[in-house]
Structures are given as structure tokens and as C-alpha cells.
Design an enzyme around this catalytic site. Structure first.
Site, short mmCIF file in Angstrom:
data_model
loop_
_atom_site.label_atom_id
_atom_site.label_comp_id
_atom_site.label_asym_id
_atom_site.label_seq_id
_atom_site.Cartn_x
_atom_site.Cartn_y
_atom_site.Cartn_z
N TYR A 14 -49.11 5.68 26.97
CA TYR A 14 -48.03 5.07 26.15
C TYR A 14 -48.33 3.63 25.81
O TYR A 14 -47.82 3.11 24.82
CB TYR A 14 -46.72 5.09 26.97
CG TYR A 14 -46.00 6.40 27.00
CD1 TYR A 14 -46.27 7.33 27.99
CD2 TYR A 14 -45.07 6.73 26.02
CE1 TYR A 14 -45.61 8.55 28.02
CE2 TYR A 14 -44.40 7.95 26.04
CZ TYR A 14 -44.68 8.85 27.05
OH TYR A 14 -44.03 10.06 27.08
N THR A 130 -48.56 -2.72 34.54
CA THR A 130 -47.59 -3.43 35.39
C THR A 130 -48.08 -3.40 36.83
O THR A 130 -48.39 -2.33 37.35
CB THR A 130 -46.22 -2.73 35.28
OG1 THR A 130 -45.83 -2.70 33.91
CG2 THR A 130 -45.18 -3.46 36.10
N ARG A 166 -44.29 -4.26 26.74
CA ARG A 166 -42.84 -4.07 26.74
C ARG A 166 -42.49 -2.87 25.88
O ARG A 166 -41.55 -2.87 25.11
CB ARG A 166 -42.14 -5.31 26.15
CG ARG A 166 -42.25 -6.53 27.06
CD ARG A 166 -41.86 -7.79 26.34
NE ARG A 166 -41.07 -8.68 27.20
CZ ARG A 166 -40.78 -9.94 26.88
NH1 ARG A 166 -41.19 -10.43 25.74
NH2 ARG A 166 -40.06 -10.70 27.70
N VAL A 167 -43.33 -1.83 26.05
CA VAL A 167 -43.13 -0.66 25.18
C VAL A 167 -41.93 0.15 25.63
O VAL A 167 -41.50 0.06 26.78
CB VAL A 167 -44.39 0.25 25.16
CG1 VAL A 167 -45.58 -0.49 24.60
CG2 VAL A 167 -44.68 0.83 26.53
N LYS A 218 -42.77 -9.84 34.37
CA LYS A 218 -42.74 -8.43 33.96
C LYS A 218 -41.88 -7.60 34.91
O LYS A 218 -40.97 -6.88 34.48
CB LYS A 218 -44.14 -7.83 33.92
CG LYS A 218 -44.19 -6.30 33.80
CD LYS A 218 -43.52 -5.79 32.54
CE LYS A 218 -43.42 -4.27 32.51
NZ LYS A 218 -42.73 -3.79 31.29
N ARG A 225 -32.61 -5.26 35.04
CA ARG A 225 -31.83 -4.14 34.47
C ARG A 225 -31.41 -3.19 35.59
O ARG A 225 -30.29 -2.68 35.60
CB ARG A 225 -32.67 -3.41 33.43
CG ARG A 225 -31.95 -2.29 32.70
CD ARG A 225 -32.75 -1.82 31.52
NE ARG A 225 -32.23 -0.66 30.85
CZ ARG A 225 -31.28 -0.68 29.90
NH1 ARG A 225 -30.73 -1.83 29.56
NH2 ARG A 225 -30.89 0.41 29.30
N GLY A 279 -33.71 6.96 36.19
CA GLY A 279 -35.07 7.54 36.13
C GLY A 279 -35.96 6.73 35.21
O GLY A 279 -35.65 5.58 34.89
N CYS A 282 -40.23 2.96 34.35
CA CYS A 282 -40.23 1.51 34.67
C CYS A 282 -39.30 1.17 35.83
O CYS A 282 -39.72 0.68 36.85
CB CYS A 282 -39.74 0.71 33.46
SG CYS A 282 -40.42 1.21 31.94
N LYS A 285 -39.70 1.83 39.65
CA LYS A 285 -40.83 1.31 40.44
C LYS A 285 -41.00 -0.21 40.38
O LYS A 285 -41.53 -0.82 41.31
CB LYS A 285 -42.12 1.99 40.03
CG LYS A 285 -42.65 1.65 38.67
CD LYS A 285 -43.98 2.35 38.42
CE LYS A 285 -44.50 2.13 37.02
NZ LYS A 285 -44.75 0.73 36.66
N ARG A 358 -39.86 11.77 33.48
CA ARG A 358 -40.48 11.04 34.59
C ARG A 358 -39.42 10.44 35.52
O ARG A 358 -38.48 9.80 35.08
CB ARG A 358 -41.41 9.94 34.06
CG ARG A 358 -42.78 10.51 33.65
CD ARG A 358 -43.60 9.46 32.99
NE ARG A 358 -43.04 9.14 31.69
CZ ARG A 358 -43.62 8.26 30.88
NH1 ARG A 358 -44.71 7.64 31.26
NH2 ARG A 358 -43.10 8.01 29.70
N1 SAJ Z 1 -29.23 3.88 32.90
C1 SAJ Z 1 -27.97 3.83 33.51
N2 SAJ Z 1 -27.07 2.91 33.07
C2 SAJ Z 1 -27.37 2.04 32.05
C3 SAJ Z 1 -28.65 2.12 31.45
C4 SAJ Z 1 -29.56 3.04 31.88
O1 SAJ Z 1 -27.67 4.60 34.42
O2 SAJ Z 1 -26.51 1.24 31.67
C5 SAJ Z 1 -30.20 4.85 33.39
C6 SAJ Z 1 -30.65 5.84 32.33
O3 SAJ Z 1 -29.84 6.99 32.33
C7 SAJ Z 1 -32.08 6.16 32.76
C8 SAJ Z 1 -32.55 4.88 33.46
O4 SAJ Z 1 -31.38 4.13 33.76
O5 SAJ Z 1 -32.07 7.21 33.70
C9 SAJ Z 1 -33.51 4.03 32.63
O6 SAJ Z 1 -32.92 3.84 31.39
P1 SAJ Z 1 -33.51 2.71 30.35
O7 SAJ Z 1 -32.58 2.67 29.19
O8 SAJ Z 1 -33.75 1.47 31.09
O9 SAJ Z 1 -34.87 3.35 29.81
P2 SAJ Z 1 -36.37 2.99 30.14
O10 SAJ Z 1 -36.74 3.40 31.50
O11 SAJ Z 1 -37.16 3.53 29.00
O12 SAJ Z 1 -36.42 1.40 30.12
C10 SAJ Z 1 -37.19 0.72 29.16
C11 SAJ Z 1 -37.60 -0.59 29.78
N3 SAJ Z 1 -38.44 -1.32 28.84
C12 SAJ Z 1 -39.62 -1.79 29.25
O13 SAJ Z 1 -40.06 -1.59 30.36
C13 SAJ Z 1 -40.39 -2.56 28.26
C14 SAJ Z 1 -36.36 -1.41 30.02
O14 SAJ Z 1 -36.73 -2.71 30.51
C15 SAJ Z 1 -35.62 -1.59 28.74
O15 SAJ Z 1 -34.47 -2.40 28.97
C16 SAJ Z 1 -35.17 -0.21 28.27
O16 SAJ Z 1 -36.38 0.53 28.01
C17 SAJ Z 1 -34.38 -0.30 26.98
O17 SAJ Z 1 -33.59 -1.26 26.89
O18 SAJ Z 1 -34.52 0.60 26.17
#
Ligand code: SAJ
Length: 482
Positions: A14, A130, A166-167, A218, A225, A279, A282, A285, A358
Site C-alpha cells: 500500500y 512505520t 500517511r496513506v 508518525k 486517534r 481494527g 495502523c 499497532k 486487517r
Molecule cells: N473507529 C472507531 N471510532 C472512530 C473512528 C474509527 O471506532 O471514531 C474504528 C474504525 O471502525 C476502525 C478503526 O477505528 O475499526 C480504524 O479506523 P480509521 O478510520 O482510523 O481507519 P485507518 O486504520 O485506515 O486509519 C488511517 C490512519 N491514517 C494513517 O495512518 C495515515 C489514521 O491515522 C487516519 O486518521 C485514518 O486513516 C483516517 O482518518 O482515515
């Protein structure tokens, strides 16, 4: 763009694929290196045919890949000897964590050994994977120096940087181009060369710093979050115990008005969404990587035990277990035991409307169901096979004769599940909503036993809706308005 560079990108995933094709599209000569493993070797042939191995909708990526392959600016190989003819190497391999949350650096160390063997004076190595803060300095650098016999640092040795990606799935090209790029460098010259390289593909600011600051930034970006989500989950548990609805609380809290004329005097609130778990590739872990770096490489320790980041991780990882607690209570209220019950689990993907499974919270959920003697069927509209778990593609077949429904992923498809539809398929009317997908009142009015994360006021809603129903009954009997 200044002089085109010869670049190798190790790890066609990715991160590596979009970085490689964008650099090639900017005029550099790029070779993608991918080991011919069982799981990922097939990508080499796909890439050389101009076919994108990354599924889902990734705007522009397939077209750019086709273009740079056709122009002969990008190709993929498993032959590491190409490293002797490049000026810059990007290390974009995966860095998962193990059961004890320690980083698994097998790929990173192997890639560093290959790179070290072919390093020349003046080459530049950039770690994009990372890592735990301190890793570039204490793991990668020693391997590169040992294998090459050179010292890290330009101009006498090789350049070394850490510059994180930051993908995000669905926005791979967009994020590389539009997000600021942070470059941590071992010395000024390494930083200069790396920042000039990135400016050929990044339209946002490219900022320089030292390596450890970049590594910490990073992991903090995602730890931040994760803590925000854990905060929402803790408030949800409070609301369940206090008999109120976390989503109403969240709406009120986030409604704090933002006063642009006094932005710092009046900080906004942005309470995140509580849910059935966290899940993805990112968040589960990165806090562990950060704390691993702290425990391994910190020069000193404060007189106070750091606990927020790990506490957040433990709480977020416990949410699927809480879902089973809610289920067990609901089944009991419906006169059933969890042992021997059959549960329809809706959603395997970790994120709604995606095929990415994942670190999905659905796995710890079904493991807990098994521990408590229940059987289950997992449905997902986007995923057909989940790491050894069978996924039922047909929603009706998944729901048929089940004793309860547990919503784990907020896929749009599940909006069509009305109480009437579920009534016709389920053995007993029990719904556990892990993503605030449904309107509780609707299900209560249809005699369902309904529970949701953070929904502590279900009984009050039931009384209200019960009262409403009684009022209706009286008015319809007397024929007048009550
Ligand atoms: N989730 C919650 N509550 C929330 C937001 C997310 O329970 O308010 C859960 C989701 O259901 C999921 C998990 O957290 O299971 C992760 O969700 P995510 O929106 O953070 O998705 P990711 O894992 O793709 O996070 C990525 C990360 N980006 C990078 O690493 C560059 C994260 O830092 C970003 O903030 C996020 O994308 C984004 O904002 O889209």
C-alpha cells in the site's frame, strides 16, 4: 524537477506501489523490489504487466502505473542486485507487531541487509515503514554500516533518513501528493537530497527534522486517534451504566460552538465515535511501536508510569468482549442462554464499505463467542474469505434461524435490515448494535431485545415507547384522542 534519480523501492504494498509509480511519473527511473513470497510474489508479474495489485477504488493509481510501465520508467523485480545501480533506496516493508505487541522487524532487517550489500558512497537510504522510535538509528543504521563497510552520513558515507507515509485506503495517491511530508534526516545533506526528491511528487509542504522526532511523530499521529476513540468508548461505557445515550451526549459535547474570532480561547470538542472495536493496519499497532521505542531506547524515564496510550489500546481491544457481554445479557432477557445459541455476526471488514479485514475486531468477537459456547456465522458484502474464517455472502442465509444479530461493521447494506425483515428470519428477536447502525425505538416497538454500545437508556426508551403504545391502544379503543 532537478536531475532525475535512479530509485529502488523495497516492498510493493500500500505504501511502496503508489510512492514508486508517482516517482516514476515525475521522471525518475524506478525499480520496485518485491520478494517472491507465497503471499505477495504474484505482484511482480502484475506490476510488470501494468496491472495494479491493490484492490478497491484507488483513484489515478492504475492509470499512472500503466503509463510508467509503458514508458519504461518503472518495473518490478525480486532481484536485489539492482540496488548497486541506484542513487536512492526507499524501504517500504511491513512492520507488524507480535502477540506481545513487540515489533517484528524480520522484513526490515532483511531489506537493510540487502541494501547494505550494495551501498555506495553518496547513496541515500530512506526508511518509510512505520517503526518504533529509535529503530532507524539502532536497528537499520548498524546493519547498513556493517554490510557496506561505510559510515552513515554524507558526503563521505551514505545518506540516511526516516520519512513516514500517511496513506489511507481509497486515497493512496491523493495523500502522498496533498499531505505534508515530514523528513527526518541523519544530517543536513541527507535531508536536503531527500526533501528535493519528495518535492518532485508532493504538492504540500515538505518539512525537515531529525530522525527520532519523525519516528515519534508518525506513531503519535495514530496513537492520538486511538486515544480519542478510547475516550469515546470509555464515555460509552459510562453512559450505559448511567442510563443515558452516548450519541446524544456526543452531539451535545461536539456542539460546543467554535468562535473563529477567538480560536485558541475556545477550543472545539471532537469526540469520536464509540464502537465494537478498533481494527486496521495502523491504530492497533502504532501505540505499541511508540511504547516499545520508549522502553528500548529512552535515555531517561519520568517518575510517573506512562499509561494512557497502553490503557487506550487495552480498552479498545476489550470492546468486542463487551459486545459479547451485551449479547449474553440480551439473550438472558429473551429467555435464552448464550451457550448453544447461534449468532449472526454482520461485518468482517474493519471499516465500513471496505474489503480490508486487517486486525478486524470481528476475530476477537467470534473467539469469545466460541469460548462462551455459542456458534456463529459471519457475513460481509465485500470479503469472501477472512484469515481462516468462512464468510457467508448471502445475508438471508446468514440470518436464517439465528438467535441474535451482532453488528460489527457499519456496511451500508445493513441499513435495509428492518425489524420486519429480521423477524421473518431470526429464531429470536435479539439485536446488538456495535456501530450505532439502527434506531433502537423501531426495534423495541417490534418486541426486540435491543442493546447498543453506549445505549444505556434503552429501558427508558422502552418505557416511553411502551407508554406511547398504551396511549395508542387506549385512544383506539375509546376512538377519541387521549
Ligand atoms: N473507529 C472507531 N471510532 C472512530 C473512528 C474509527 O471506532 O471514531 C474504528 C474504525 O471502525 C476502525 C478503526 O477505528 O475499526 C480504524 O479506523 P480509521 O478510520 O482510523 O481507519 P485507518 O486504520 O485506515 O486509519 C488511517 C490512519 N491514517 C494513517 O495512518 C495515515 C489514521 O491515522 C487516519 O486518521 C485514518 O486513516 C483516517 O482518518 O482515515
Amino acid at each position: 524537477m532537478n536531475k532525475a534519480k535512479r530509485i529502488a523501492v523495497i516492498g510493493m504494498g500500500y505504501v511502496g506501489i503508489p510512492a514508486a509509480v508517482l516517482l516514476a511519473d515525475a521522471g525518475h527511473k524506478v525499480v520496485g523490489i518485491q520478494r517472491r513470497s507465497q503471499r505477495s510474489g504474484w505482484k511482480i508479474d502484475w506490476l510488470n504487466q501494468g496491472k495494479c495489485p491493490i484492490g478497491g477504488n484507488e483513484p489515478e493509481l492504475p492509470e499512472i502505473l500503466q503509463r510508467v510501465v509503458r514508458m519504461g520508467r518503472f518495473r518490478a523485480t525480486d532481484d536485489y542486485s539492482v540496488l548497486r545501480d541506484v542513487d536512492v533506496v526507499l524501504i517500504d516493508v511491513q512492520t507488524p507487531t507480535d502477540e506481545a505487541h513487540a515489533p517484528i522487524y524480520e522484513s526490515l532487517e532483511a531489506a537493510s541487509r540487502h541494501v547494505g550489500k550494495h551501498l555506495r558512497v553518496g547513496s541515500l537510504v530512506i526508511v518509510e515503514s512505520t517503526v518504533a522510535p529509535g529503530t532507524t538509528e539502532h536497528v537499520v543504521k548498524p546493519i547498513l554500516e556493517r554490510q557496506s563497510g561505510l559510515r552513515a552520513g554524507l558526503p563521505d558515507g551514505f545518506g540516511l533518513c526516516f520519512s513516514y507515509e500517511r496513506v489511507m485506503v481509497g486515497r493512496l495517491v491523493h495523500n502522498i501528493r496533498e499531505y505534508p511530508k515530514i523528513v527526518g534526516a541523519i544530517d543536513e545533506e541527507s535531508g536536503k537530497v531527500a526533501m528535493e526528491l519528495y518535492r518532485s511528487i508532493v504538492r504540500a509542504p515538505v518539512c525537515g527534522t531529525d530522525i527520532v522526532t519523525a519516528e515519534v511523530a508518525k506513531t503519535v499521529e495514530n496513537a492520538y486517534r486511538d486515544v480519542q476513540i478510547a475516550f469515546a468508548n470509555e464515555v460509552a461505557l459510562l453512559c450505559e451504566s448511567m442510563g443515558t445515550d452516548v450519541h446524544q451526549v456526543r452531539e451535545l459535547v461536539n456542539g460546543l460552538p467554535y468562535d473563529p474570532s477567538a480560536p485558541h480561547a475556545n477550543p472545539v470538542r471532537n469526540m469520536h465515535l464509540p464502537g465494537a472495536g478498533v481494527g486496521g493496519h495502523c491504530l492497533p499497532k502504532d501505540s505499541w511501536l511508540l511504547m516499545h521505542g520508549y522502553h528500548q531506547y529512552a535515555e531517561s524515564k519520568p517518575g510517573y508510569p506512562l499509561s494512557i496510550l497502553t490503557g487506550a489500546r487495552h480498552l479498545n481491544d476489550w470492546m468486542p468482549i463487551h459486545m459479547v457481554d451485551l449479547l449474553q445479557t440480551a439473550l438472558k432477557e429473551a429467555g435464552k442462554e448464550i451457550r448453544g445459541s447461534r449468532i449472526a455476526v454482520l461485518g468482517y471488514a474493519f471499516l465500513e464499505n471496505s474489503d480490508d479485514g486487517r486486525n478486524t475486531p470481528t476475530v476477537p468477537l467470534v473467539e469469545e463467542l466460541t469460548r462462551r459456547g455459542a456458534t456463529y456465522v459471519i457475513h460481509d458484502p465485500y470479503i469472501t474469505e477472512g484469515e481462516g474464517y468462512r464468510i457467508e455472502p448471502d445475508i438471508d442465509r446468514a440470518l436464517k434461524s439465528c438467535d441474535a444479530v451482532v453488528v460489527m461493521t457499519k456496511h451500508d447494506e445493513y441499513r435495509a435490515l428492518t425489524p420486519e425483515k429480521l423477524e421473518g428470519l431470526l429464531n429470536s428477536k435479539v439485536v446488538i448494535d456495535g456501530r450505532n447502525m439502527f434506531n433502537a425505538t423501531e426495534f423495541l416497538d417490534h418486541g426486540f431485545t435491543f442493546k447498543g454500545i453506549g445505549k444505556g437508556n434503552i429501558n427508558k426508551i422502552r418505557q416511553r415507547s411502551g407508554t406511547a403504545k398504551t396511549r395508542e391502544a387506549i385512544s383506539s379503543r375509546s376512538g377519541g384522542n387521549s
